[in-house]
Scaffold this motif. Structure first.
Motif, PDB file in Angstrom:
ATOM      1  N   ASP A  90       0.853  -1.191   0.000  1.00 40.79           N
ATOM      2  CA  ASP A  90       0.000   0.000   0.000  1.00 40.79           C
ATOM      3  C   ASP A  90       0.889   1.241   0.000  1.00 40.79           C
ATOM      4  OD1 ASP A  90      -2.740   1.377   0.691  1.00 40.79           O
ATOM      5  OD2 ASP A  90      -1.292   2.161   2.156  1.00 40.79           O
ATOM      6  N   GLN A  91       0.579   2.211  -0.878  1.00 40.45           N
ATOM      7  CA  GLN A  91       1.460   3.352  -1.072  1.00 40.45           C
ATOM      8  C   GLN A  91       1.624   4.187   0.196  1.00 40.45           C
ATOM      9  OE1 GLN A  91       3.369   3.752  -3.648  1.00 40.45           O
ATOM     10  NE2 GLN A  91       4.326   5.600  -2.805  1.00 40.45           N
ATOM     11  N   GLU A  92       0.552   4.416   0.916  1.00 41.67           N
ATOM     12  CA  GLU A  92       0.648   5.207   2.145  1.00 41.67           C
ATOM     13  C   GLU A  92       1.522   4.506   3.176  1.00 41.67           C
ATOM     14  OE1 GLU A  92      -3.034   6.432   3.792  1.00 41.67           O
ATOM     15  OE2 GLU A  92      -3.658   7.569   2.014  1.00 41.67           O
ATOM     16  N   LEU A  93       1.403   3.179   3.232  1.00 38.89           N
ATOM     17  CA  LEU A  93       2.228   2.418   4.170  1.00 38.89           C
ATOM     18  C   LEU A  93       3.694   2.515   3.767  1.00 38.89           C
ATOM     19  CD1 LEU A  93       2.514   0.469   6.540  1.00 38.89           C
ATOM     20  CD2 LEU A  93       2.117  -1.424   4.948  1.00 38.89           C
ATOM     21  N   ALA A  94       3.991   2.367   2.479  1.00 38.59           N
ATOM     22  CA  ALA A  94       5.373   2.463   2.000  1.00 38.59           C
ATOM     23  C   ALA A  94       5.965   3.832   2.344  1.00 38.59           C
ATOM     24  CB  ALA A  94       5.423   2.224   0.498  1.00 38.59           C
ATOM     25  N   ASP A 100      10.487   9.261  -3.926  1.00 40.78           N
ATOM     26  CA  ASP A 100       9.329   8.413  -4.207  1.00 40.78           C
ATOM     27  C   ASP A 100       9.595   7.069  -3.561  1.00 40.78           C
ATOM     28  OD1 ASP A 100       7.904  10.226  -5.737  1.00 40.78           O
ATOM     29  OD2 ASP A 100       8.860   9.611  -7.615  1.00 40.78           O
ATOM     30  N   PHE A 101       8.543   6.421  -3.077  1.00 40.30           N
ATOM     31  CA  PHE A 101       8.705   5.166  -2.363  1.00 40.30           C
ATOM     32  C   PHE A 101       7.951   4.034  -3.053  1.00 40.30           C
ATOM     33  CE2 PHE A 101       9.259   8.586   0.648  1.00 40.30           C
ATOM     34  CZ  PHE A 101      10.430   8.212   1.307  1.00 40.30           C
ATOM     35  N   LEU A 102       8.623   2.888  -3.137  1.00 41.98           N
ATOM     36  CA  LEU A 102       8.008   1.684  -3.673  1.00 41.98           C
ATOM     37  C   LEU A 102       8.209   0.568  -2.657  1.00 41.98           C
ATOM     38  CD1 LEU A 102       6.691   0.050  -5.999  1.00 41.98           C
ATOM     39  CD2 LEU A 102       9.010  -0.434  -6.806  1.00 41.98           C
ATOM     40  N   GLY A 103       7.115   0.107  -2.074  1.00 36.78           N
ATOM     41  CA  GLY A 103       7.193  -0.952  -1.074  1.00 36.78           C
ATOM     42  C   GLY A 103       6.777  -2.286  -1.658  1.00 36.78           C
ATOM     43  N   ARG A 104       7.413  -3.338  -1.194  1.00 35.65           N
ATOM     44  CA  ARG A 104       7.102  -4.691  -1.651  1.00 35.65           C
ATOM     45  C   ARG A 104       6.944  -5.584  -0.423  1.00 35.65           C
ATOM     46  NH1 ARG A 104       5.640  -5.452  -6.721  1.00 35.65           N
ATOM     47  NH2 ARG A 104       6.840  -7.396  -6.924  1.00 35.65           N
ATOM     48  N   LEU A 124      11.997   0.540  -1.367  1.00 35.91           N
ATOM     49  CA  LEU A 124      13.017   1.257  -2.115  1.00 35.91           C
ATOM     50  C   LEU A 124      12.596   2.718  -2.216  1.00 35.91           C
ATOM     51  CD1 LEU A 124      13.841  -1.193  -5.067  1.00 35.91           C
ATOM     52  CD2 LEU A 124      15.008  -0.953  -2.869  1.00 35.91           C
ATOM     53  N   ALA A 125      13.542   3.616  -1.990  1.00 36.47           N
ATOM     54  CA  ALA A 125      13.277   5.052  -2.083  1.00 36.47           C
ATOM     55  C   ALA A 125      14.088   5.620  -3.237  1.00 36.47           C
ATOM     56  CB  ALA A 125      13.647   5.742  -0.773  1.00 36.47           C
ATOM     57  N   LEU A 153      15.221   0.603   2.470  1.00 37.15           N
ATOM     58  CA  LEU A 153      14.709   0.755   3.828  1.00 37.15           C
ATOM     59  C   LEU A 153      14.153  -0.578   4.308  1.00 37.15           C
ATOM     60  CD1 LEU A 153      12.686   4.100   3.380  1.00 37.15           C
ATOM     61  CD2 LEU A 153      15.119   3.824   3.855  1.00 37.15           C
ATOM     62  N   GLN A 154      14.500  -0.976   5.529  1.00 31.21           N
ATOM     63  CA  GLN A 154      13.978  -2.216   6.089  1.00 31.21           C
ATOM     64  C   GLN A 154      12.967  -1.916   7.185  1.00 31.21           C
ATOM     65  OE1 GLN A 154      14.389  -5.422   5.071  1.00 31.21           O
ATOM     66  NE2 GLN A 154      12.682  -5.676   6.488  1.00 31.21           N
ATOM     67  N   PRO A 155      11.669  -2.164   6.915  1.00 31.44           N
ATOM     68  CA  PRO A 155      10.642  -1.933   7.931  1.00 31.44           C
ATOM     69  C   PRO A 155      10.897  -2.775   9.180  1.00 31.44           C
ATOM     70  CG  PRO A 155       9.649  -2.205   5.765  1.00 31.44           C
ATOM     71  CD  PRO A 155      11.086  -2.592   5.633  1.00 31.44           C
ATOM     72  N   SER A 156      10.713  -2.183  10.342  1.00 30.26           N
ATOM     73  CA  SER A 156      10.973  -2.889  11.595  1.00 30.26           C
ATOM     74  C   SER A 156       9.950  -3.975  11.878  1.00 30.26           C
ATOM     75  CB  SER A 156      10.993  -1.889  12.759  1.00 30.26           C
ATOM     76  OG  SER A 156       9.779  -1.151  12.816  1.00 30.26           O
ATOM     77  N   ASP A 157       8.786  -3.898  11.239  1.00 27.79           N
ATOM     78  CA  ASP A 157       7.736  -4.882  11.505  1.00 27.79           C
ATOM     79  C   ASP A 157       7.657  -5.949  10.412  1.00 27.79           C
ATOM     80  OD1 ASP A 157       6.855  -3.148   9.566  1.00 27.79           O
ATOM     81  OD2 ASP A 157       4.837  -2.889  10.410  1.00 27.79           O
TER      82      ASP A 157
END
Length: 421
Positions: free
Chosen positions: A99-103, A115-119, A129-130, A186-190
């Motif tokens: 989800d873009q907001e989450l990324a 710009d952010f792209l989350g996977r 990735l930013a 970026l590595q999300p902590s969760d």
């Protein structure tokens, strides 16, 4: 008991006791501070209590409104890069777009500039990735630190040494900085970390031309940056052209059995304490209660073919007709004020060099930088590379990971042989 996860952690961090292959372009929470490659000021780490009392007070003055800034990467290029890394390095994980907001929330302080792209996968793996926009580099001149379970970026006053927090990233535990901060990992902590993908990112974007070359080389040879999740493998730590590398060779059942059945064991001093390690599969462990196996001729053969691993004995250094010492500019300051690139063909000097090297004694690798490249050409055309410690240590690497010392006097004499004075 299942050994895969435990032994994977052990193997991945064994190098800390030997060669230095730490991803210095990444800042990790709860670990030693890492400084942005773009900073030209020395940063100092303060204790976590003082960090927590500071507030985010600075923003880059050159920033423009988000609506006016365009990304250096198109969205299509961003998606292609993520899928490229996933296909090659995490083929067993089924990533979907986050989800873009989450990324964006993971890199919240940098929204004006990236710009952010989350996977993410259904079983909890994820990364972001930013991609930098064309409105300046907000991380230039900043030191990035892991503080407990989050990351902070600060600027140091060159006169007072006082640190001022510029950005605080509360939802990530790692950030890896590509060249000029054009791309970040970026590595999300969760979320669980896709280790192989992250390691590939570091070599592709964070370690210069040498890193890019190694990235391509690893793909071509079919080895890995991190241990496989299952199955037997060889852990390889080596030096090439003065650079330290670690890689892992997955083994099929036939290769594993050949290694176990071979009676030809290799003398450990030839491949070093951590140069080669053989970890058995889960099935073999359950049958034999053996987690790590011996390095046999079969293991060495595989390492030679797939990792260019080479063992050399000092006694092989004889009948040398030419010697060349190269010390690249980026490390020359540790030994001399200028770049070293000196050749010697004088018989008396080459004879002395042979004596020093051939009489050297086995030693530990330690944490010395072995980036002085000594190339020796034998009269039969064989070329040997030795990697000399350049920080005052009295040792060198011969072959891929064989550590030897000629003693303080011997090491000093080697340097004098190549002195321009």
């Amino acid at each position: 008991m299942k050994i895969s996860k435990i032994r994977k952690i052990i193997a991945y961090f064994t190098a800390a006791a030997g060669i230095s292959v730490i991803m210095t372009a990444c800042s990790t929470a709860s670990k030693t501070a890492a400084v942005s490659e773009n900073t030209k000021q020395e940063t100092v780490q303060q204790d976590s209590d003082s960090w927590g009392k500071k507030e985010e007070t600075e923003r880059t003055e050159s920033a423009v409104e988000t609506s006016e800034a365009e990304s250096i990467w198109s969205r299509e290029e961003q998606e292609e890069e993520a899928k490229f890394l996933e296909k090659l390095f995490e083929p067993n994980l089924n990533f979907q777009e986050m989800d873009q907001e989450l990324a964006e929330s993971y890199g919240e302080p940098l929204k004006e500039h990236y710009d952010f792209l989350g996977r993410v996968t259904e079983d909890g793996y994820g990364y972001v990735l930013a991609f930098r926009k064309e409105n300046g580099d907000p991380l230039e001149g900043l030191g990035l630190y892991g503080i407990d379970d989050y990351i902070e970026a600060s600027r140091q006053d060159p006169e007072t040494g006082e640190e001022t927090i510029v950005y605080s990233f509360q939802k990530i535990t790692d950030v890896c900085q590509g060249e000029d901060n054009n791309i970040l990992y970026l590595q999300p902590s969760d979320m669980e970390e896709p280790e192989e993908l992250k390691a590939a990112f570091v070599y592709r974007y964070c370690r210069g031309e040498a890193g890019k070359s190694h990235f391509d080389d690893v793909i071509e040879r079919g080895v890995r940056f991190t241990p496989p999740d299952a199955g037997a493998y060889l852990a390889v730590y080596k030096f090439e052209t003065g650079q330290a590398y670690e890689e892992f060779i997955p083994l099929d059942q036939e290769e594993e059995q050949k290694i176990l059945e071979s009676d030809e064991r290799i003398d450990p001093k030839l491949y070093g304490e951590f140069g080669l390690q053989f970890y058995v599969s889960q099935e073999t462990y359950e049958q034999t209660d053996m987690e790590e196996g011996p390095i046999t001729q079969e293991a060495l053969k595989i390492a030679e073919e797939r990792s260019r691993f080479r063992i050399v004995e000092p006694a092989e250094i004889h009948d040398i007709i030419k010697a060349r010492l190269l010390l690249p500019e980026e490390v020359a300051g540790r030994k001399t004020e200028e770049r070293i690139d000196v050749e010697r063909e004088e018989k008396d000097l080459l004879g002395e060099l042979e004596t020093i090297i051939s009489s050297a004694q086995p030693s530990a690798v330690g944490g010395c930088p072995y980036d002085g490249i000594l190339s020796l050409t034998r009269n039969d055309g064989e070329v040997f590379e030795l990697y000399l410690a350049t920080d005052g240590c009295d040792g060198f690497i011969i072959g891929s990971y064989g550590a030897y010392t000629p003693g303080e006097e011997g090491m000093e004499r080697i340097w004098k042989i190549f002195s321009k004075n």
